[in-house]
Motif scaffolding. Structure first.
Motif, short mmCIF file in Angstrom:
data_model
loop_
_atom_site.label_atom_id
_atom_site.label_comp_id
_atom_site.label_asym_id
_atom_site.label_seq_id
_atom_site.Cartn_x
_atom_site.Cartn_y
_atom_site.Cartn_z
N GLU A 108 2.44 -5.05 8.63
CA GLU A 108 2.54 -5.44 9.91
C GLU A 108 2.78 -7.03 9.68
OE1 GLU A 108 -2.00 -4.74 9.59
OE2 GLU A 108 -0.02 -3.62 9.05
N ASN A 109 2.63 -7.46 8.50
CA ASN A 109 3.07 -9.10 8.23
C ASN A 109 4.17 -9.39 8.15
OD1 ASN A 109 -0.01 -9.14 8.33
ND2 ASN A 109 -0.02 -10.65 6.86
N VAL A 110 5.28 -8.32 7.84
CA VAL A 110 6.43 -8.37 7.29
C VAL A 110 7.41 -8.45 8.80
CG1 VAL A 110 8.38 -7.65 6.16
CG2 VAL A 110 6.06 -7.60 5.11
N ILE A 168 18.36 -2.93 4.96
CA ILE A 168 17.30 -1.69 5.41
C ILE A 168 17.89 -0.48 4.64
CG2 ILE A 168 16.52 -0.47 7.51
CD1 ILE A 168 16.76 -2.96 8.92
N GLN A 169 17.10 0.14 3.99
CA GLN A 169 17.25 1.52 3.34
C GLN A 169 16.85 2.67 4.23
OE1 GLN A 169 19.05 1.41 0.26
NE2 GLN A 169 18.61 -0.83 0.21
N ASP A 170 15.98 2.51 5.05
CA ASP A 170 15.71 3.82 6.01
C ASP A 170 14.88 3.03 6.91
OD1 ASP A 170 15.38 6.25 6.83
OD2 ASP A 170 13.70 6.95 5.44
N GLY A 171 14.59 4.12 8.10
CA GLY A 171 13.85 3.68 9.23
C GLY A 171 13.04 4.75 9.87
N GLN A 172 12.15 4.70 10.36
CA GLN A 172 11.34 5.77 11.22
C GLN A 172 10.86 5.27 12.77
OE1 GLN A 172 9.41 5.39 7.88
NE2 GLN A 172 11.09 6.07 6.65
N PHE A 173 11.14 5.96 13.32
CA PHE A 173 10.35 5.73 14.82
C PHE A 173 8.92 6.38 14.90
CE2 PHE A 173 9.87 7.04 19.20
CZ PHE A 173 9.53 5.72 19.80
N TYR A 220 8.11 0.86 14.81
CA TYR A 220 9.15 1.17 14.04
C TYR A 220 8.67 0.71 12.37
CZ TYR A 220 12.78 1.82 17.38
OH TYR A 220 13.21 2.37 18.62
N ARG A 221 9.14 1.77 11.29
CA ARG A 221 8.84 1.32 10.01
C ARG A 221 10.07 1.37 9.32
NH1 ARG A 221 7.08 4.57 5.31
NH2 ARG A 221 5.72 3.44 4.23
N TYR A 222 10.26 0.37 8.72
CA TYR A 222 11.70 -0.12 7.86
C TYR A 222 11.24 -0.03 6.56
CZ TYR A 222 13.69 -0.95 12.41
OH TYR A 222 14.34 -1.01 13.77
N CYS A 223 12.17 0.66 5.80
CA CYS A 223 12.19 0.49 4.30
C CYS A 223 13.14 -0.31 3.55
CB CYS A 223 12.17 2.06 3.67
SG CYS A 223 12.01 2.21 1.83
N LEU A 224 12.64 -1.17 2.82
CA LEU A 224 13.80 -1.88 2.03
C LEU A 224 13.45 -1.97 0.47
CD1 LEU A 224 12.32 -3.97 4.56
CD2 LEU A 224 14.85 -4.98 4.28
N SER A 225 14.47 -2.46 -0.08
CA SER A 225 14.26 -2.44 -1.67
C SER A 225 14.19 -3.89 -1.94
CB SER A 225 15.42 -1.57 -2.37
OG SER A 225 14.98 -0.30 -2.42
N LEU A 252 9.63 -1.98 0.00
CA LEU A 252 8.96 -2.79 0.73
C LEU A 252 9.01 -2.47 2.11
CD1 LEU A 252 7.37 -5.91 1.04
CD2 LEU A 252 9.82 -6.68 1.68
N HIS A 253 7.75 -2.30 2.89
CA HIS A 253 7.89 -1.75 4.17
C HIS A 253 7.49 -2.79 5.11
CE1 HIS A 253 7.38 1.87 1.70
NE2 HIS A 253 8.24 2.56 2.47
N ALA A 254 8.04 -2.57 6.50
CA ALA A 254 7.69 -3.37 7.45
C ALA A 254 7.42 -2.43 8.78
CB ALA A 254 8.84 -4.53 7.91
N ARG A 255 6.46 -2.84 9.55
CA ARG A 255 6.13 -2.21 10.72
C ARG A 255 6.05 -3.16 11.87
NH1 ARG A 255 2.66 2.73 11.07
NH2 ARG A 255 2.42 3.49 8.95
N VAL A 256 7.10 -2.91 12.67
CA VAL A 256 7.37 -3.83 13.84
C VAL A 256 7.42 -3.02 15.23
CG1 VAL A 256 9.00 -5.49 12.40
CG2 VAL A 256 9.97 -3.21 13.73
N GLY A 257 6.89 -3.98 16.32
CA GLY A 257 6.86 -3.30 17.58
C GLY A 257 8.17 -2.96 18.25
N GLN A 258 8.17 -2.04 19.01
CA GLN A 258 9.25 -1.72 19.94
C GLN A 258 10.38 -2.86 20.08
OE1 GLN A 258 8.82 0.96 23.10
NE2 GLN A 258 7.70 2.40 21.80
#
Length: 352
Positions: A284-286, A298-303, A308-313, A320-326
């Motif tokens: 949640e800090n990213v 962004i390589q992938d994303g899940q609702f 949302y949870r995004y996956c990057l390389s 590297l994963h980032a959790r962001v609000g709607q």
């Protein structure tokens, strides 16, 4: 004068016969009356063994166990399980299939008169909100209802301490979320102390007042859910209780670190910067900002419902994963630049 601790465990160890290494080593903890303590850890860390020691199913190899200041194990004393006045709830419910709910609950109330048994059964059925299910048999109940009956049966004799061994592991996600709230409500309503064993961090945090993290037979850290999440004492605890990104880091002064995603400043120093270090960055800090010139994609994303949870390389290929609000959904393939909040980031040496 304060009442004695409900439970005290003093330097308890346990080693199975013919086993080379001890399963538990130097375990010490205490439980106040009405408190709920979680035992959290991976499979094989010793959680259930510790619960069995408290229940009296096995005897400690070393150390002592006290219930309300009375020795029940160790120091030359031994109190059998049936005399410890404890309740236990198992993950497989352990209900008698040939008895209806009411008869299941009466099973441990043999010392009461028939009217007293009926009154107590009615009380616990109301407590677990199954007043209308007393005449049903276990096979006529859902998994969640069966676990409520198991909980009611354990509470019916009014135990001074309730032991729960992964009681929700056989239930689906929605029922688990509902029942963990109910378990906490019931224990607090009855002022019953509880020891709750689980390998699920979210479950432990939702149910328990404090949580003890076990690792390789020892307590790694004990504290409130907030204390564990915000200030994990070791890499083991951080990996278990946080949803963090782990990045190798090179010190650039006392509080600044070079990582795959650039410089991160404002972090607490570590005692020995000569050892390889990693940063634990909560997801949640990213935060992500679309940027055509951004170096990460962004390589992938899940609702996930509320976020949302995004996956990057990273450049080195680390995830590297980032959790962001709607908000605006960022499609796969979007170039982004990162912003990282330093608050909550922890520095660990690789050997921790």
């Amino acid at each position: 004068m304060q009442p004695p601790m409900l439970l005290q465990i003093d330097r308890v160890g346990y080693q199975f016969p013919r086993q080379k290494n001890a399963t538990l080593q130097e375990i010490s903890l205490s439980l106040a009356p009405g408190e709920i303590l979680g035992l959290l850890g991976a499979s094989g860390c010793g959680k259930t063994t510790l619960l069995r020691l408290i229940a009296g199913f096995i005897a400690p190899t070393t150390g002592s166990i006290y219930l309300e200041a009375a020795v029940v194990a160790g120091a030359g004393q031994w109190v059998p399980p049936e005399a410890r006045h404890l309740g236990m709830v198992f993950q497989d419910y352990a209900l008698f299939p040939h008895l209806n709910v009411r008869r299941n609950l009466e099973f441990g109330l043999g010392k009461l008169s028939p009217p007293q048994r009926q009154e107590r059964v009615s009380q616990v059925l109301e407590l677990v909100r199954l007043q209308d299910y007393g005449e049903r048999y276990p096979h006529q109940l859902s998994g969640g209802q069966q676990q409520r009956v198991a909980l009611a049966r354990a509470l019916a004799p009014k135990p001074r301490l309730l032991l729960l061994d992964e009681p929700l592991s056989n239930l689906d996600s929605q029922v688990r979320q509902q029942l963990r709230i109910e378990i906490r409500r019931i224990l607090k309503t009855t002022s019953t102390g509880g020891i709750f064993v689980t390998h699920d961090q979210e479950e432990a945090f939702a149910v328990c007042d404090r949580v003890a993290v076990l690792h390789q037979g020892q307590i790694e850290q004990i504290g409130t859910p907030a204390e564990l999440y915000q200030n994990p004492s070791s890499r083991v605890v951080a990996q278990l209780v946080t949803q963090g990104n782990w990045l190798p880091a090179i010190p650039q002064g006392e509080s600044t670190w070079q990582t795959d995603i650039g410089l991160i400043a404002g972090l607490p120093p570590v005692p020995d910067q000569s050892r390889p270090c990693e940063l634990m960055i909560p997801q949640e800090n990213v935060t992500l900002e679309p940027d055509d010139q951004g170096e990460l994609v962004i390589q992938d994303g899940q609702f996930l419902g509320r976020e949302y949870r995004y996956c990057l390389s990273t450049h080195s290929g680390r995830e590297l994963h980032a959790r962001v609000g709607q908000g605006s959904i960022l499609p796969v393939g979007t170039r982004v630049r990162l912003q990282v909040k330093s608050e909550g980031i922890r520095v660990f040496t690789v050997q921790d």
